[in-house]
Design an enzyme around this catalytic site. Structure first.
Site, PDB file in Angstrom:
ATOM      1  N   GLY A 250       0.837  -1.203   0.000  1.00 39.46           N
ATOM      2  CA  GLY A 250       0.000   0.000   0.000  1.00 39.46           C
ATOM      3  C   GLY A 250       0.864   1.242   0.000  1.00 39.46           C
ATOM      4  N   ILE A 477      -0.231  -6.010   4.894  1.00 36.19           N
ATOM      5  CA  ILE A 477       0.043  -5.513   3.548  1.00 36.19           C
ATOM      6  C   ILE A 477       1.390  -6.030   3.039  1.00 36.19           C
ATOM      7  CG2 ILE A 477      -1.446  -3.503   3.832  1.00 36.19           C
ATOM      8  CD1 ILE A 477       1.030  -1.795   4.326  1.00 36.19           C
ATOM      9  N   ARG A 625      11.220  -3.413  21.404  1.00 36.55           N
ATOM     10  CA  ARG A 625      11.308  -4.869  21.282  1.00 36.55           C
ATOM     11  C   ARG A 625      11.190  -5.278  19.812  1.00 36.55           C
ATOM     12  NH1 ARG A 625      10.076  -9.007  24.556  1.00 36.55           N
ATOM     13  NH2 ARG A 625       8.947  -7.733  26.060  1.00 36.55           N
ATOM     14  N   THR A 631      10.859 -10.504  10.052  1.00 38.22           N
ATOM     15  CA  THR A 631       9.975  -9.514   9.421  1.00 38.22           C
ATOM     16  C   THR A 631      10.466  -8.088   9.709  1.00 38.22           C
ATOM     17  OG1 THR A 631       8.441  -9.578  11.297  1.00 38.22           O
ATOM     18  CG2 THR A 631       7.951 -11.024   9.452  1.00 38.22           C
ATOM     19  N   GLN A 635      11.472  -5.306   6.893  1.00 34.08           N
ATOM     20  CA  GLN A 635      10.957  -3.949   6.840  1.00 34.08           C
ATOM     21  C   GLN A 635      12.104  -2.949   6.679  1.00 34.08           C
ATOM     22  OE1 GLN A 635       7.387  -2.807   7.200  1.00 34.08           O
ATOM     23  NE2 GLN A 635       7.613  -4.762   6.204  1.00 34.08           N
ATOM     24  N   LYS A 698       8.304  -0.335  19.539  1.00 34.86           N
ATOM     25  CA  LYS A 698       7.953   0.863  18.785  1.00 34.86           C
ATOM     26  C   LYS A 698       7.776   0.469  17.319  1.00 34.86           C
ATOM     27  CE  LYS A 698      11.719   3.040  20.450  1.00 34.86           C
ATOM     28  NZ  LYS A 698      12.723   4.077  20.802  1.00 34.86           N
ATOM     29  N   VAL A 700       8.394   0.054  13.369  1.00 33.93           N
ATOM     30  CA  VAL A 700       9.605  -0.161  12.568  1.00 33.93           C
ATOM     31  C   VAL A 700       9.345  -0.046  11.068  1.00 33.93           C
ATOM     32  CG1 VAL A 700       9.309  -2.681  12.525  1.00 33.93           C
ATOM     33  CG2 VAL A 700      11.568  -1.706  12.152  1.00 33.93           C
ATOM     34  N   GLU A 702       8.408   2.002   8.748  1.00 34.52           N
ATOM     35  CA  GLU A 702       8.889   3.066   7.871  1.00 34.52           C
ATOM     36  C   GLU A 702      10.304   3.536   8.208  1.00 34.52           C
ATOM     37  OE1 GLU A 702       5.416   4.982   9.359  1.00 34.52           O
ATOM     38  OE2 GLU A 702       4.828   5.616   7.363  1.00 34.52           O
TER      39      GLU A 702
END
Ligand SMILES: Cc1cc2nc3c(=O)[nH]c(=O)nc-3n(C[C@H](O)[C@H](O)[C@H](O)COP(=O)(O)OP(=O)(O)OC[C@H]3O[C@@H](n4cnc5c(N)ncnc54)[C@H](O)[C@@H]3O)c2cc1C
Ligand code: SF4
Lengths: 750, 323
Positions: A250, A477, A625, A631, A635, A698, A700, A702
């Site tokens: 997206g 997404i 964490r 994954t 990112q 928190k 991650v 972007e």
């Protein structure tokens, strides 16, 4: 122990429940459970559902930029084979909805505000018939009321406004600080417009059942999207269901609903049968969302010791008249570095181009890349290592506001990243390293992205057979929502992953956060954790121990003096279902919350042609964490790849005469391809942040793009001595200032 | 996309007969289908030539004959091509992507149309697509456009790579048509726009490319240098095809062709003449570039192609003359 069900997140949840659990799945680099479906082509994406009697709609785009549709010559196409209808309903949207709008965007598509705006929909038996008729449909226009809106933010007479969405930050006297500075930088940079360029084009299949509407679509934030559609159609939101279990990317363009959704719903209602509308690549480029181009002035004033005494960051962005969104360019500048004398400001030029909205880390992506390039210029002026400059300028509280930081791993990221990358080999002056025809250089930049929580709910059911189901309308997404939500539940309930089933992307489930702003994992994840906590309380009671003492592992429960028992026994034939809720509260204001990191890039610049190729990159990131090391790494990798695009290739090219987008496909809008992406190393720095979320995590998603392009631009300068202040750094901008290729460099000298 | 019929021709004769009745040939379809989707090309009849059997590479005297339906992937992988005409293999592999090269054919590649964004957008004025409507690119976003061989009517490049190598290699296009077979030197195949930009090449209606013939190998050092915005999967901003033979430190023979610089694959004998018998040096390369670009004219966004071409030429010659 309190159960914060339905609580606002007003106080950091310091209990850190996840670290007390025993299953050991949280943080593990587990594969995404839906991965095999995706790589084998068996995950069903929006346009792929087979729905009986479905016919095909194709949007008709305006071939003008401003005007009023006066007449649509339906008869010219209705006689064609297969053509069923031409829909031009006042309820059709002329702009997409912004993220989290939760209400209808601008409707009445007959008023054309930008080139390529959808104005009608042609429905036919086959896609090809519909497309042919859509391209042939004669549309007549009259001139728009009022003054024409310029196409270019640099056009004379363009209206510039202060955005309603953000206020300037002012402190002290920046002009004075610039005058007093021992070292200063006052530079203007430009970044171009970007397309989100998600792989899956926007698509919707609309189907009515009585007065209820079912949409198979491609969206990021379903609970908001349902309201947007309902508002457009005059329905109540509970009459709309969206099904979107798999979304092919997206990057912001699917936060709010886009034109095809409402058009499909209207057509399906009018025709009494399901209608599918798939946008072409060109239509997606022309109509959904662009990232605004920016012009940014950065002023940095430093004392003799290289400490910032002043910082200015002013940006001009653009959007359609009246549109609230303004690219929040200075978002991270507010808290990243010191300098009490400051002016941070965004202004928005009103122009006629497609709607500007959230695209891949709105704000930081382009704001950080420019700030970090300017910091490199300052380091050079002072004559210190750019890492040292950054370390010297980390404030103990947010300047002007005084807010404390919840956690910040920036220094560690800079140091560990430098070590892993081999920063010590960097030459401190440009044009020192040549490899054949290529100049080689290194650059660094900080990464920062605000952390956000949004309201989220999730239901977890521990079934009588000892397996668990997690349900939320949270989307995945392509980021790993299925994986991490399952891991949180598995960890909390002491279940191996094979016993946890995650059901997402359907509004019959409780409303999750949705995917956007890097908030999906921490928001919906916290809801899952709280739901599990409630289940644990019931299990503890059944077992006869304190909730604190309950140990769940591999489907067995133990605790206190009670003997270990299989969950199945404990459940005694009953399911336990609990819904967890989280809402942002006071912690959002009482702490400055952000994810941090550092980028390192080595680039090669061709001494003759100015082509830039990234040779390797390292990123080190601290974002609380790590919920799943695989994954999370992916990112970060993806963000850095977008950083390469932002630095070197991506640019929306608008024709300033009529406002049309010239490069509206992936052949001419250049995202990085495999050959552009070198070896990238990602270092994850574990951290715990209770203020950010009860998970201690928190965002991650972007982070990996926020500053990456700055590191590349700085490396380009370090390689060849050319400072380009206009992104992307295409060779035409580098060429004029390149040194004589024959004058230096042993390999090519004749 | 306008509705159309599709027939498969079993051989060249069948293809020619269908084309004689107005059918448009489709080979790999990688360009034509895109144009059809955008309603830029609106053929009502297509004849597929993929089953015509024109898909082999065979020796032709001391040269090689490459069938029109040989895919770009197969041509670039052919051992004879790789050994004796490496320029061609390099140029093909510098183009498009593996998926496209698996599908794209030799004949189709020669006939690919420009990538001018205004040509692909039916809302825009374009003399190539709609004669007499004007040229929106001239004062528009023309970063990828030509600086040589332009006309008032059109400034679009021929965008491909393979033809640039073929031009430097003195290849000949073999055709069959209503007026019999023809042998068209590559240098005569593409047309500058002049006042009729609608026709990119000299093919007559109903004429079919059957093969491309390469003359005997030159034995020279061959370099295809493609300058582009990203490392792969992008059309050239400028490309240089060089085939150079050195003797005793001097350039004994050289062939140079340029892509994405002119409206057609560009070759200029004066440039080659200036280089032959000379000793390579930066000054000589500059001189050659000056000759090449003496008539070059930019249109704003593409002005940079002029210095870029000079520098790309210097880099390529430096490499090819190193021996
Ligand atoms: C995204 C993208 C990137 C690309 N990048 C590059 C690149 O970097 N470099 C490059 O060189 N090319 C590039 N290409 C272009 C590609 O090489 C061409 O599309 C391809 O070579 C065309 O061959 P085809 O067989 O598919 O032709 P088709 O699409 O089938 O036909 C193209 C035209 O040729 C005509 N034709 C085909 N065969 C014959 C014949 N035997 N006789 C007469 N007429 C014939 C057809 O009628 C049609 O008009 C790219 C294409 C795309 C889509
Ligand atoms: S350059 Fe040629 S192809 Fe492009 S708009 Fe002008 S006439 Fe058309």
């Amino acid at each position: 122990m309190h159960l914060p069900l339905s609580d606002m997140y007003n106080q950091p949840d310091e209990r850190n429940l996840l670290d007390q659990m025993r299953q050991g799945v949280i943080g593990q680099p587990l594969d995404r459970p839906e991965g095999p479906l995706k790589v084998s082509g068996t995950a069903t994406y929006a346009a792929e559902w087979r729905i009986d009697g479905c016919v095909e709609g194709v949007l008709v785009l305006a071939g003008i930029a401003q005007g009023q549709v006066s007449k649509i010559d339906r008869d010219a196409v209705l006689s064609r084979e297969g053509v069923i209808a031409v829909i031009a309903d006042p309820a059709m949207t002329r702009r997409p909805a912004q993220g989290m709008a939760a209400k209808a965007p601008q409707q009445d598509a007959a008023k054309v505000e930008y080139f390529g705006q959808p104005v009608a929909l042609v429905v036919a038996q086959t896609f090809e018939q519909a497309r042919d008729a859509a391209l042939a449909l004669p549309i007549h226009y009259t001139d728009a009321d009022g003054d024409p809106v310029p196409f270019d933010p640099a056009a004379p007479g363009v209206k510039v406004e202060a955005p309603s969405s953000s206020k300037p930050v002012e402190g002290g006297d920046l002009d004075q600080a610039m005058q007093n500075a021992a070292f200063s930088v006052d530079v203007e940079y430009e970044t171009p417009g970007h397309a989100s360029a998600a792989m899956e084009p926007h698509a919707t299949i609309a189907q009515w059942q009585g007065d209820s509407l079912i949409l198979h679509g491609s969206y990021q934030m379903l609970s908001y999207n349902v309201k947007e559609i309902a508002d457009c159609l005059g329905l109540s939101a509970d009459k709309v269901r969206i099904i979107a279990p798999y979304v092919g990317g997206g990057f912001g363009s699917k936060l709010g609903i886009t034109h095809e959704a409402v058009a499909a719903a209207l057509a399906a209602r009018e025709l009494g049968r399901p209608v599918r509308v798939v946008m072409s690549r060109q239509q997606v480029f022309q109509t959904v969302m662009r990232r605004s181009e920016t012009r940014q002035r950065v002023r940095l004033a430093a004392d003799p010791a290289g400490r910032l005494i002043g910082l200015g960051h002013e940006a001009l962005v653009s959007n359609l008249p009246g549109e609230k969104f303004a690219e929040p360019v200075t978002q991270a500048t507010e808290f990243l570095y010191g300098g009490e004398n400051r002016l941070l400001k965004v202004e928005v030029a009103r122009i006629s181009r497609l709607t500007a909205g959230s695209v891949r880390a709105p704000g930081e992506a382009v704001g950080m890349q420019v700030l970090e390039a300017a910091m490199d210029e300052l380091a050079e002026k002072i004559g210190i290592d750019p890492i040292e400059l950054r370390k010297r300028n980390l404030p103990s509280a947010v300047p002007v506001a005084g807010t404390p930081y919840s956690s910040r791993m920036l220094t560690q990221a800079l140091e560990q990243g430098a070590e892993a990358f081999g920063w010590s080999a960097r030459q401190d002056r440009p044009c020192q390293t040549r490899d054949g025809d290529w100049w080689i250089g290194m650059g660094v930049a900080s990464a920062a992205r605000v952390n956000m929580m949004v309201p989220a709910k999730a239901r977890v059911t521990l079934k009588a057979d000892g397996s668990a189901v997690v349900e939320s309308d949270q989307t995945d997404i392509g980021t790993g929502s299925y994986a991490i939500l399952g891991q949180i539940a598995g960890e909390m309930l002491g279940l191996p992953m094979a016993r946890v089933d995650v059901k997402l992307g359907d509004t019959v489930h409780p409303a999750g956060a949705g995917s956007g702003g890097s908030f999906g994992a921490i928001s919906t994840g916290s809801a899952v954790m709280y739901a599990c906590e409630a289940i644990r309380a019931k299990l503890a009671k059944a077992l006869g121990c304190d909730a604190d003492a309950l140990v769940l592992k591999d489907g067995m429960a133990s605790g206190g003096n009670a003997p270990a028992r299989p969950l199945r026994d404990l459940l005694n034939g009953e399911d336990i279902a609990e819904t967890g809720t989280i809402k942002p509260g006071k912690t959002a204001k009482s702490f400055s919350q952000a994810s941090y990191g550092a980028f390192f890039a080595e680039v090669a610049v061709h001494a003759f042609t100015g082509e830039v190729r990234v040779r390797r990159m390292t990123g080190a990131f601290g974002f609380g964490r790590v919920l799943n090391a695989k994954t999370a790494r992916s990112q970060c990798l993806g963000g850095m790849v977008w950083g390469i695009g932002s630095a070197l290739t991506e640019e929306l090219a608008f024709d300033t005469r009529d406002g049309h987008l010239v490069n509206h496909d992936l052949a001419e809008y250049h995202v990085p391809v495999h050959a552009d992406v070198p070896a990238i190393e990602v270092i994850l720095l574990e951290e715990r942040d209770a203020a950010a979320s009860p998970l201690q995590a928190k965002g991650v998603g972007e982070l990996g793009i926020c500053g990456a392009a700055g590191a590349i631009a700085n490396a380009v300068y370090n390689a060849c001595g050319v400072r380009v202040r206009s992104f992307p750094l295409t060779l035409d901008k580098i060429l004029p200032a390149l040194p004589d290729p024959f004058a230096s460099g042993a390999d090519t000298a004749l | 996309m306008k509705p159309f019929t599709l027939d498969h021709a079993a051989n060249a004769a069948a293809a020619l007969s269908a084309m004689g009745q107005g059918a448009t040939a489709i080979a790999g379809g990688t360009n034509l289908v895109d144009l059809m989707k955008l309603q830029v090309a609106t053929p009502e009849r297509l004849v597929s030539i993929r089953r015509t059997g024109l898909d082999s590479i065979v020796p032709d005297g001391t040269g090689l004959r490459i069938g029109a339906l040989v895919t770009n992937a197969d041509c670039a992988a052919d051992m004879r091509v790789r050994q004796d005409w490496p320029l061609l293999a390099q140029a093909i592999l510098a183009g498009a992507s593996p998926q496209l090269r698996n599908r794209a054919t030799t004949g189709g590649n020669l006939c690919q149309r420009t990538r001018c964004g205004y040509f692909y957008d039916t809302t825009q004025a374009c003399n190539k697509r709609a004669p007499g409507s004007g040229c929106a690119a001239r004062d528009g976003f023309n970063r990828i456009h030509a600086v040589l061989g332009t006309s008032d009517a059109c400034i679009a490049t021929y965008p491909g790579d393979m033809a640039v190598a073929l031009l430097a290699l003195d290849a000949v296009v073999l055709t069959e048509g209503p007026f019999g077979p023809r042998q068209i030197p590559l240098a005569m195949f593409h047309r500058e726009p002049g006042d009729d930009p609608t026709r990119d090449n000299v093919l007559q209606p109903g004429e079919l490319i059957t093969a491309v013939r390469l003359p005997a190998p030159t034995g020279g050092t061959q370099v295809y240098r493609k300058v582009r915005d990203r490392a792969s999967y992008a059309f050239a901003l400028v490309s240089v095809a060089a085939d150079v033979t050195m003797e005793e430190g001097r350039i004994a023979r050289c062939a140079l062709a340029f892509g994405s610089l002119g409206t057609v694959p560009w070759r200029d004998s004066a440039v080659e003449a200036a280089l032959v018998v000379e000793k390579p040096s930066p000054a000589l390369f500059d001189q050659a570039a000056e000759i090449l670009l003496r008539q070059a004219r930019g249109f704003g966004a593409n002005d940079f192609k002029i210095p870029l071409a000079a520098r790309a030429l210097a880099a390529t010659l430096a490499q090819a003359t190193k021996g």
